[in-house]
Design an enzyme around this catalytic site. Structure first.
Site, PDB file in Angstrom:
ATOM      1  N   GLY A 182       0.842  -1.185   0.000  1.00 19.52           N
ATOM      2  CA  GLY A 182       0.000   0.000   0.000  1.00 19.52           C
ATOM      3  C   GLY A 182       0.880   1.238   0.000  1.00 19.52           C
ATOM      4  O   GLY A 182       2.097   1.145   0.120  1.00 19.52           O
ATOM      5  N   PRO A 184       2.857   4.789   0.890  1.00 14.53           N
ATOM      6  CA  PRO A 184       3.727   5.091   2.020  1.00 14.53           C
ATOM      7  C   PRO A 184       2.938   5.697   3.186  1.00 14.53           C
ATOM      8  O   PRO A 184       1.946   6.392   2.961  1.00 14.53           O
ATOM      9  CB  PRO A 184       4.708   6.134   1.479  1.00 14.53           C
ATOM     10  CG  PRO A 184       4.501   6.198   0.026  1.00 14.53           C
ATOM     11  CD  PRO A 184       3.216   5.542  -0.314  1.00 14.53           C
ATOM     12  N   GLY A 185       3.381   5.413   4.383  1.00 17.69           N
ATOM     13  CA  GLY A 185       2.800   6.057   5.560  1.00 17.69           C
ATOM     14  C   GLY A 185       1.465   5.505   6.013  1.00 17.69           C
ATOM     15  O   GLY A 185       0.776   6.110   6.823  1.00 17.69           O
ATOM     16  N   THR A 189       4.881  -0.751   8.357  1.00 22.82           N
ATOM     17  CA  THR A 189       5.942  -1.040   9.318  1.00 22.82           C
ATOM     18  C   THR A 189       5.357  -1.160  10.725  1.00 22.82           C
ATOM     19  O   THR A 189       5.683  -2.076  11.481  1.00 22.82           O
ATOM     20  CB  THR A 189       6.999   0.080   9.275  1.00 22.82           C
ATOM     21  OG1 THR A 189       7.422   0.232   7.915  1.00 22.82           O
ATOM     22  CG2 THR A 189       8.193  -0.258  10.126  1.00 22.82           C
ATOM     23  N   HIS A 399     -19.575   9.141  -9.846  1.00 25.84           N
ATOM     24  CA  HIS A 399     -19.014   8.157 -10.772  1.00 25.84           C
ATOM     25  C   HIS A 399     -19.102   6.743 -10.181  1.00 25.84           C
ATOM     26  O   HIS A 399     -19.631   5.823 -10.815  1.00 25.84           O
ATOM     27  CB  HIS A 399     -17.556   8.542 -11.065  1.00 25.84           C
ATOM     28  CG  HIS A 399     -16.815   7.594 -11.959  1.00 25.84           C
ATOM     29  ND1 HIS A 399     -16.441   7.924 -13.240  1.00 25.84           N
ATOM     30  CD2 HIS A 399     -16.366   6.334 -11.755  1.00 25.84           C
ATOM     31  CE1 HIS A 399     -15.801   6.914 -13.787  1.00 25.84           C
ATOM     32  NE2 HIS A 399     -15.732   5.929 -12.905  1.00 25.84           N
ATOM     33  N   GLU A 400     -18.607   6.589  -8.953  1.00 24.76           N
ATOM     34  CA  GLU A 400     -18.606   5.255  -8.334  1.00 24.76           C
ATOM     35  C   GLU A 400     -20.022   4.772  -8.058  1.00 24.76           C
ATOM     36  O   GLU A 400     -20.313   3.590  -8.181  1.00 24.76           O
ATOM     37  CB  GLU A 400     -17.783   5.254  -7.048  1.00 24.76           C
ATOM     38  CG  GLU A 400     -16.290   5.532  -7.257  1.00 24.76           C
ATOM     39  CD  GLU A 400     -15.648   4.618  -8.274  1.00 24.76           C
ATOM     40  OE1 GLU A 400     -16.031   3.427  -8.365  1.00 24.76           O
ATOM     41  OE2 GLU A 400     -14.763   5.095  -9.011  1.00 24.76           O
TER      42      GLU A 400
HETATM   43  P1  ADP Z   1       4.536   2.635   6.139  1.00 26.66           P
HETATM   44  O1  ADP Z   1       5.475   1.591   6.659  1.00 26.66           O
HETATM   45  O2  ADP Z   1       3.280   2.079   5.565  1.00 26.66           O
HETATM   46  O3  ADP Z   1       5.180   3.609   5.221  1.00 26.66           O
HETATM   47  P2  ADP Z   1       4.613   3.479   8.872  1.00 26.66           P
HETATM   48  O4  ADP Z   1       4.196   2.248   9.584  1.00 26.66           O
HETATM   49  O5  ADP Z   1       6.064   3.751   8.833  1.00 26.66           O
HETATM   50  O6  ADP Z   1       4.032   3.490   7.395  1.00 26.66           O
HETATM   51  O7  ADP Z   1       3.840   4.728   9.505  1.00 26.66           O
HETATM   52  C1  ADP Z   1       4.519   5.815  10.057  1.00 26.66           C
HETATM   53  C2  ADP Z   1       3.808   6.325  11.290  1.00 26.66           C
HETATM   54  O8  ADP Z   1       2.536   6.840  10.959  1.00 26.66           O
HETATM   55  C3  ADP Z   1       3.536   5.241  12.305  1.00 26.66           C
HETATM   56  O9  ADP Z   1       4.623   5.045  13.164  1.00 26.66           O
HETATM   57  C4  ADP Z   1       2.329   5.794  13.036  1.00 26.66           C
HETATM   58  O10 ADP Z   1       2.698   6.736  13.994  1.00 26.66           O
HETATM   59  C5  ADP Z   1       1.578   6.510  11.944  1.00 26.66           C
HETATM   60  N1  ADP Z   1       0.572   5.631  11.330  1.00 26.66           N
HETATM   61  C6  ADP Z   1       0.527   5.246  10.040  1.00 26.66           C
HETATM   62  N2  ADP Z   1      -0.543   4.456   9.810  1.00 26.66           N
HETATM   63  C7  ADP Z   1      -1.189   4.321  10.979  1.00 26.66           C
HETATM   64  C8  ADP Z   1      -2.350   3.596  11.395  1.00 26.66           C
HETATM   65  N3  ADP Z   1      -3.080   2.869  10.514  1.00 26.66           N
HETATM   66  N4  ADP Z   1      -2.728   3.679  12.683  1.00 26.66           N
HETATM   67  C9  ADP Z   1      -2.020   4.413  13.560  1.00 26.66           C
HETATM   68  N5  ADP Z   1      -0.910   5.097  13.241  1.00 26.66           N
HETATM   69  C10 ADP Z   1      -0.489   5.071  11.971  1.00 26.66           C
HETATM   70 ZN    ZN Z   2     -14.883   3.996 -12.982  1.00 22.75          ZN
HETATM   71 MG    MG Z   3       7.498   1.557   6.285  1.00 17.22          MG
END
Ligand code: ADP
Ligand code: ZN
Ligand code: MG
Length: 549
Positions: A182, A184-185, A189, A399-400
């Site tokens: 998915g 980033p962020g 992780t 649309h959806e």
């Molecule tokens: P990814 O690995 O998908 O890039 P991370 O796990 O590094 O994202 O997310 C970075 C920070 O953002 C996490 O440490 C947390 O603080 C916050 N965060 C991201 N997604 C969530 C979530 N679904 N629930 C709670 N905190 C989140």
């Molecule tokens: Zn469509």
């Molecule tokens: Mg990550």
């Protein structure tokens, strides 16, 4: 050869001078000064990363977001202890300055020579010794806000980690590799850590970049070491973050990556579920990965971690507001509505920035205006989330809703499991997910239904905005429609004239007309669906059924 020998010292002399300059420079610029109470507010909020003391009458403070600040040194006895209890790194400098810089240069020089001397097998081994943090993570699933399905998948894995043998006794196949994917962020992780934390299992993590080294073979030996450590610990979670770094499709010859990837695949086929090891990997892009990684017995379980919808954003905000002094007037519900397209990480940054602002104000509480200002700064920053305008939301929702309505009316056997206006990692602006019944043969009527469902989005846009204002958002849909029509006209000979090209055109025109007719006969339902989508962003099966009756 000779020339190279004296090059070393010259390079180091230069590095030394640079270091000195750096240190002198570093002393000059004065970071922002925080009042002592503000500093402690930030510290107790967990926003302070480290504090350096002893280098003058100020403490040098580094905040979690990397910002530097200083605060007066009270020369109190318990300051350091209090910081350490808050888990803040404390550095005490006795007599910092040029001496330290020189020391650092000498150390660098030594390291370089040591490295240059044994570039052979022995040196390689030393570089392969990786630093793995194998403690059980403190985070658990309580700290993550993800949709219930995702949470359940992770719970299942945690159950397995807790009692791997039990699964074996029942003859259940143990999970082997799980790929989290998915944007980033979104918390991939975090989820991996939370899985280990939840199961109280040790966590062996490495980033993809750790594997791709200058020296061929280092990455591969790191992989082997990682698995060895996990086995020795009697199980746990092995996490390979940003696996794209080694798992990219083998387009160009890259020995190092290839070797590392092969080592990973070999290790993965070498353990049985009874070892109680689960391998997790994370990637932003599933489609760039080498198919070998995704094959049966490897990363054959995939969990999509998408951008959060409104309800999930509220949960994420709540998770991160838990330890923050939020004024009662701040409405997280409203902020969840305002933050379409924000990732979890961006939501976390939003509240973090708001807390920092509250601290600078010495306000005691985080107020609406703090969040407001934080929101502005987050949305203009470099990796700022794209803002979804109200208009964009409205058009996408309409649309959806068009796709969903046609699917429900013309394909009663298909299950419409999810409709959303939040973009998927596959790049569509929004999407409807329908599960077609598993059947070998399709009737002409069913194919016609699929054709209309594909055109539903564009037809709905046209009704809302007029022909001049339809968007490019339907490009994929139109391709799909053309593919269906062309199969119908060609392979299946379902056209009227028998001339494939002509039949295709006729089928498309006929389908478009039918689609428009159904939509205009069901305007109320269409509107109800799109209103619900604007409000909730994602609708699940039951919710769709409820709205459409
Ligand atoms: P990814 O690995 O998908 O890039 P991370 O796990 O590094 O994202 O997310 C970075 C920070 O953002 C996490 O440490 C947390 O603080 C916050 N965060 C991201 N997604 C969530 C979530 N679904 N629930 C709670 N905190 C989140
Ligand atoms: Zn469509
Ligand atoms: Mg990550």
């Amino acid at each position: 050869m000779k020339q190279k020998r004296w090059m070393g010292p010259v390079v180091f002399a230069m590095v030394g001078v640079l270091c000195l300059l750096f240190f002198i420079q570093g002393g000059r610029d004065t970071p922002e000064t925080l009042s002592y109470p503000d500093f402690w507010f930030l510290a107790e909020e967990g926003l302070v990363d480290k504090v350096a003391m002893g280098g003058g009458d100020m403490w040098q403070v580094t905040l979690k977001d990397g910002a530097k600040a200083q605060t007066p040194d009270p020369r109190a006895q318990d300051g350091k202890e209090r910081l350490l209890k808050l888990n803040i790194e404390v550095q005490e400098r006795e007599s910092a300055g040029p001496g330290l810089a020189l020391g650092a240069v000498l150390l660098l020089a030594l390291l370089f020579f040591a490295q240059a001397r044994d570039r052979g097998a022995a040196g390689l081994k030393k570089f392969a010794a990786v630093q793995v943090d194998e403690r059980v993570p403190q985070v658990t699933l309580k700290d993550v806000a993800v949709p219930p399905e995702t949470l359940q998948s992770i719970r299942d894995l945690a159950d397995f980690l807790k009692e791997p043998r039990k699964f074996g006794e029942y003859g259940a196949r143990a999970p082997r590799g799980v790929m989290l994917y998915g944007p980033p962020g979104t918390g991939k992780t975090l989820l991996a850590r939370a899985l280990a934390g939840e199961a109280k299992a040790p966590f062996f993590a490495m980033g993809g970049a750790d594997f791709v080294q200058v020296y061929v073979g280092v990455g591969a030996s790191r992989v082997r070491e990682l698995f060895r450590k996990a086995r020795k610990a009697g199980g746990g979670v092995i996490f390979i973050d940003e696996i794209d770094a080694i798992g990219k499709k083998r387009d160009s010859a890259n020995d190092e990556r290839e070797q590392t990837l092969n080592a990973l695949l070999t290790e993965m086929s070498g353990f049985s579920g009874e070892d109680g090891v689960i391998v997790l990997a994370a990637t932003n892009r599933l489609d760039t990965l080498d198919p070998a990684l995704l094959r049966e017995g490897r990363f054959d379980r995939r969990i999509e971690v998408g951008l959060p919808d409104c309800a999930q954003r509220l949960k994420i905000l709540q998770v991160h507001a838990r330890k923050k002094p939020l004024a009662p007037s701040v409405s997280l519900e409203r902020w969840a509505e305002q933050t379409a397209l924000f990732s979890g990480a961006q939501l976390e940054t939003l509240l973090n920035e708001a807390a920092i602002r509250a601290a600078r104000r010495s306000g005691g509480q985080i107020l609406e205006c703090d969040v407001e200002k934080a929101f502005c700064s987050v949305t203009v920053g470099e990796d700022s989330p794209r803002r979804m305008t109200e208009e964009e939301k409205r058009v996408t929702a309409w649309h959806e809703a068009g796709h969903a309505l046609i699917t429900r009316r013309l394909l009663p056997k298909a299950r419409l499991t999810r409709v959303t206006i939040i973009p998927s990692s596959r790049g569509a602006a929004g999407y409807s997910m329908s599960v077609q019944p598993d059947q070998l043969l399709h009737t002409r009527q069913e194919l016609m239904g699929m054709l209309c469902a594909a055109l539903g989005g564009r037809a709905a846009e046209e009704m809302l905005l007029g022909w001049e204002n339809v968007t490019t958002g339907a490009a994929n849909d139109l391709k799909k429609a053309r593919d269906i029509a062309s199969a119908m006209a060609g392979e299946f000979m379902m056209g009227e004239s028998g001339d494939a090209e002509e039949d295709k055109k006729a089928l498309l025109a006929q389908a478009m007309e039918e689609t428009r007719r159904i939509l205009s006969q069901n305007l109320d339902a269409l509107e109800a669906l799109s209103d619900a989508l604007i409000k909730r962003e994602t609708l699940r099966e039951e919710e769709i059924a409820e709205i459409l009756g």
